[in-house]
Design a protein around this motif. Structure first.
Motif, PDB file in Angstrom:
ATOM      1  N   ASP A  82     -51.142  -6.400  67.454  1.00  0.00           N
ATOM      2  CA  ASP A  82     -52.014  -7.478  66.809  1.00  0.00           C
ATOM      3  C   ASP A  82     -50.981  -8.557  66.194  1.00  0.00           C
ATOM      4  OD1 ASP A  82     -54.550  -6.868  67.747  1.00  0.00           O
ATOM      5  OD2 ASP A  82     -54.322  -5.183  65.973  1.00  0.00           O
ATOM      6  N   GLU A  83     -50.003  -8.393  65.485  1.00  0.00           N
ATOM      7  CA  GLU A  83     -48.888  -9.201  65.006  1.00  0.00           C
ATOM      8  C   GLU A  83     -47.540  -8.820  65.336  1.00  0.00           C
ATOM      9  OE1 GLU A  83     -50.018  -8.270  60.849  1.00  0.00           O
ATOM     10  OE2 GLU A  83     -52.119  -8.954  60.980  1.00  0.00           O
ATOM     11  N   PRO A  84     -46.583  -9.649  65.052  1.00  0.00           N
ATOM     12  CA  PRO A  84     -45.316  -9.576  65.253  1.00  0.00           C
ATOM     13  C   PRO A  84     -44.906  -8.297  64.618  1.00  0.00           C
ATOM     14  CG  PRO A  84     -45.491 -11.774  64.850  1.00  0.00           C
ATOM     15  CD  PRO A  84     -46.875 -11.150  64.165  1.00  0.00           C
ATOM     16  N   VAL A  85     -43.675  -7.542  65.026  1.00  0.00           N
ATOM     17  CA  VAL A  85     -42.921  -6.466  64.563  1.00  0.00           C
ATOM     18  C   VAL A  85     -42.606  -6.922  62.891  1.00  0.00           C
ATOM     19  CG1 VAL A  85     -41.258  -4.612  64.600  1.00  0.00           C
ATOM     20  CG2 VAL A  85     -42.349  -5.522  66.540  1.00  0.00           C
ATOM     21  N   HIS A  86     -42.993  -6.075  62.041  1.00  0.00           N
ATOM     22  CA  HIS A  86     -42.439  -6.233  60.773  1.00  0.00           C
ATOM     23  C   HIS A  86     -41.310  -5.427  59.986  1.00  0.00           C
ATOM     24  CE1 HIS A  86     -46.256  -3.772  60.304  1.00  0.00           C
ATOM     25  NE2 HIS A  86     -45.376  -3.269  59.439  1.00  0.00           N
ATOM     26  N   ASP A  87     -41.027  -4.319  60.925  1.00  0.00           N
ATOM     27  CA  ASP A  87     -39.786  -3.732  60.560  1.00  0.00           C
ATOM     28  C   ASP A  87     -39.215  -3.412  61.983  1.00  0.00           C
ATOM     29  OD1 ASP A  87     -38.132  -1.392  59.982  1.00  0.00           O
ATOM     30  OD2 ASP A  87     -39.326  -0.780  58.285  1.00  0.00           O
ATOM     31  N   GLU A  88     -38.015  -4.139  62.187  1.00  0.00           N
ATOM     32  CA  GLU A  88     -37.250  -4.084  63.567  1.00  0.00           C
ATOM     33  C   GLU A  88     -36.639  -2.650  63.606  1.00  0.00           C
ATOM     34  OE1 GLU A  88     -37.309  -5.969  65.886  1.00  0.00           O
ATOM     35  OE2 GLU A  88     -38.498  -7.605  65.063  1.00  0.00           O
ATOM     36  N   ALA A  89     -36.070  -2.266  62.380  1.00  0.00           N
ATOM     37  CA  ALA A  89     -35.230  -0.799  62.478  1.00  0.00           C
ATOM     38  C   ALA A  89     -36.258   0.201  62.658  1.00  0.00           C
ATOM     39  CB  ALA A  89     -34.719  -0.532  61.038  1.00  0.00           C
ATOM     40  N   GLU A  90     -37.421   0.629  62.452  1.00  0.00           N
ATOM     41  CA  GLU A  90     -38.454   1.488  62.971  1.00  0.00           C
ATOM     42  C   GLU A  90     -38.604   1.065  64.155  1.00  0.00           C
ATOM     43  OE1 GLU A  90     -39.257   4.110  61.217  1.00  0.00           O
ATOM     44  OE2 GLU A  90     -38.683   3.735  59.403  1.00  0.00           O
ATOM     45  N   MET A  91     -38.932   0.007  64.756  1.00  0.00           N
ATOM     46  CA  MET A  91     -39.105   0.152  66.152  1.00  0.00           C
ATOM     47  C   MET A  91     -38.165   0.070  66.917  1.00  0.00           C
ATOM     48  SD  MET A  91     -41.527  -1.064  68.239  1.00  0.00           S
ATOM     49  CE  MET A  91     -42.846  -1.915  67.510  1.00  0.00           C
ATOM     50  N   ALA A  92     -36.961   0.067  66.417  1.00  0.00           N
ATOM     51  CA  ALA A  92     -35.894   0.245  67.216  1.00  0.00           C
ATOM     52  C   ALA A  92     -35.853   1.865  67.352  1.00  0.00           C
ATOM     53  CB  ALA A  92     -34.544  -0.225  66.776  1.00  0.00           C
ATOM     54  N   GLU A  93     -35.806   2.539  66.384  1.00  0.00           N
ATOM     55  CA  GLU A  93     -36.034   3.943  66.343  1.00  0.00           C
ATOM     56  C   GLU A  93     -37.259   4.363  67.311  1.00  0.00           C
ATOM     57  OE1 GLU A  93     -34.780   7.839  65.303  1.00  0.00           O
ATOM     58  OE2 GLU A  93     -33.875   5.964  65.539  1.00  0.00           O
ATOM     59  N   TYR A  94     -38.423   3.797  67.145  1.00  0.00           N
ATOM     60  CA  TYR A  94     -39.651   4.178  68.099  1.00  0.00           C
ATOM     61  C   TYR A  94     -39.090   3.952  69.553  1.00  0.00           C
ATOM     62  CZ  TYR A  94     -43.938   3.634  70.576  1.00  0.00           C
ATOM     63  OH  TYR A  94     -45.251   3.508  71.334  1.00  0.00           O
ATOM     64  N   GLN A  95     -38.303   2.893  70.013  1.00  0.00           N
ATOM     65  CA  GLN A  95     -38.010   2.554  71.307  1.00  0.00           C
ATOM     66  C   GLN A  95     -36.992   3.847  71.777  1.00  0.00           C
ATOM     67  OE1 GLN A  95     -37.008  -1.331  70.918  1.00  0.00           O
ATOM     68  NE2 GLN A  95     -39.021  -2.024  71.226  1.00  0.00           N
ATOM     69  N   ARG A  96     -35.941   4.114  70.748  1.00  0.00           N
ATOM     70  CA  ARG A  96     -34.872   4.878  71.094  1.00  0.00           C
ATOM     71  C   ARG A  96     -35.734   6.220  71.618  1.00  0.00           C
ATOM     72  NH1 ARG A  96     -32.264   9.031  69.121  1.00  0.00           N
ATOM     73  NH2 ARG A  96     -33.327   9.040  67.280  1.00  0.00           N
ATOM     74  N   LEU A  97     -36.546   6.744  70.625  1.00  0.00           N
ATOM     75  CA  LEU A  97     -36.950   8.290  70.885  1.00  0.00           C
ATOM     76  C   LEU A  97     -37.846   8.318  72.158  1.00  0.00           C
ATOM     77  CD1 LEU A  97     -38.306   9.075  67.027  1.00  0.00           C
ATOM     78  CD2 LEU A  97     -36.268  10.217  68.563  1.00  0.00           C
ATOM     79  N   ASN A  98     -38.675   6.921  72.426  1.00  0.00           N
ATOM     80  CA  ASN A  98     -39.181   6.873  73.637  1.00  0.00           C
ATOM     81  C   ASN A  98     -38.135   6.820  74.970  1.00  0.00           C
ATOM     82  OD1 ASN A  98     -41.995   7.192  73.224  1.00  0.00           O
ATOM     83  ND2 ASN A  98     -42.072   5.001  72.464  1.00  0.00           N
ATOM     84  N   ARG A  99     -37.283   6.358  74.879  1.00  0.00           N
ATOM     85  CA  ARG A  99     -36.150   6.349  75.851  1.00  0.00           C
ATOM     86  C   ARG A  99     -35.557   7.746  76.214  1.00  0.00           C
ATOM     87  NH1 ARG A  99     -34.775   1.362  73.726  1.00  0.00           N
ATOM     88  NH2 ARG A  99     -32.880   2.463  72.430  1.00  0.00           N
ATOM     89  N   GLU A 100     -35.193   8.372  75.077  1.00  0.00           N
ATOM     90  CA  GLU A 100     -34.492   9.505  75.090  1.00  0.00           C
ATOM     91  C   GLU A 100     -35.841  10.800  75.906  1.00  0.00           C
ATOM     92  OE1 GLU A 100     -32.970  10.894  71.255  1.00  0.00           O
ATOM     93  OE2 GLU A 100     -31.611   9.305  71.519  1.00  0.00           O
ATOM     94  N   ARG A 101     -36.922  10.576  75.211  1.00  0.00           N
ATOM     95  CA  ARG A 101     -37.772  11.683  75.664  1.00  0.00           C
ATOM     96  C   ARG A 101     -38.375  11.360  77.042  1.00  0.00           C
ATOM     97  NH1 ARG A 101     -39.061  15.416  71.299  1.00  0.00           N
ATOM     98  NH2 ARG A 101     -40.086  16.592  73.072  1.00  0.00           N
ATOM     99  N   GLY A 102     -38.481  10.055  77.434  1.00  0.00           N
ATOM    100  CA  GLY A 102     -39.137   9.491  78.620  1.00  0.00           C
ATOM    101  C   GLY A 102     -40.627   9.770  78.616  1.00  0.00           C
ATOM    102  N   SER A 103     -41.117  10.588  79.780  1.00  0.00           N
ATOM    103  CA  SER A 103     -42.440  10.752  79.651  1.00  0.00           C
ATOM    104  C   SER A 103     -42.831  12.166  79.406  1.00  0.00           C
ATOM    105  CB  SER A 103     -43.107  10.165  81.105  1.00  0.00           C
ATOM    106  OG  SER A 103     -42.329  11.025  81.992  1.00  0.00           O
ATOM    107  N   ASP A 104     -41.648  12.835  79.094  1.00  0.00           N
ATOM    108  CA  ASP A 104     -41.682  14.627  78.685  1.00  0.00           C
ATOM    109  C   ASP A 104     -42.510  15.420  79.771  1.00  0.00           C
ATOM    110  OD1 ASP A 104     -40.158  14.464  76.484  1.00  0.00           O
ATOM    111  OD2 ASP A 104     -41.714  14.724  75.210  1.00  0.00           O
ATOM    112  N   GLY A 105     -42.231  14.750  81.132  1.00  0.00           N
ATOM    113  CA  GLY A 105     -42.934  15.557  82.360  1.00  0.00           C
ATOM    114  C   GLY A 105     -44.145  15.080  82.276  1.00  0.00           C
ATOM    115  N   PHE A 106     -44.815  14.053  81.826  1.00  0.00           N
ATOM    116  CA  PHE A 106     -46.159  13.578  82.099  1.00  0.00           C
ATOM    117  C   PHE A 106     -45.998  12.450  83.208  1.00  0.00           C
ATOM    118  CE2 PHE A 106     -46.822  15.157  77.577  1.00  0.00           C
ATOM    119  CZ  PHE A 106     -48.088  15.654  77.738  1.00  0.00           C
TER     120      PHE A 106
END
Length: 93
Positions: free
Chosen positions: A6-30
């Motif tokens: 709904d609004e722009p990202v307000h914590d870039e560091a937290e978003m970067a960590e979210y994206q990193r974890l998603n890249r590393e885990r991928g779809s986890d077999g889904f």
């Protein structure tokens, strides 16, 4: 599954960590397919979103299982700190 930011990202560091974890885990077999990923969005009704992601799963049950999986739940904690989203699971046709 639809993610609406709904609004722009307000914590870039937290978003970067979210994206990193998603890249590393991928779809986890889904079996997940990206249909839309932060492309241009033209709001015809209601307020314009800051960003939209649309993911396709074979079933609502599989979408829910992915969302509730340990891998995604670990990443989710960072997204919740980074930005305000609405997340919707809807049945396809």
């Amino acid at each position: 599954m639809i993610f609406i930011r709904d609004e722009p990202v307000h914590d870039e560091a937290e978003m970067a960590e979210y994206q990193r974890l998603n890249r590393e885990r991928g779809s986890d077999g889904f079996d997940v397919k990206r249909l839309a990923f932060y492309g241009a969005a033209d709001a015809l009704e209601g307020p314009a979103p800051d960003g939209v992601v649309v993911l396709e799963f074979p079933s609502v049950e599989e979408a829910r299982a992915w969302y509730q999986s340990p891998g995604y739940q670990a990443a989710l904690q960072h997204r919740l700190k980074a930005a305000t989203y609405r997340v919707i699971i809807t049945e396809g046709v």
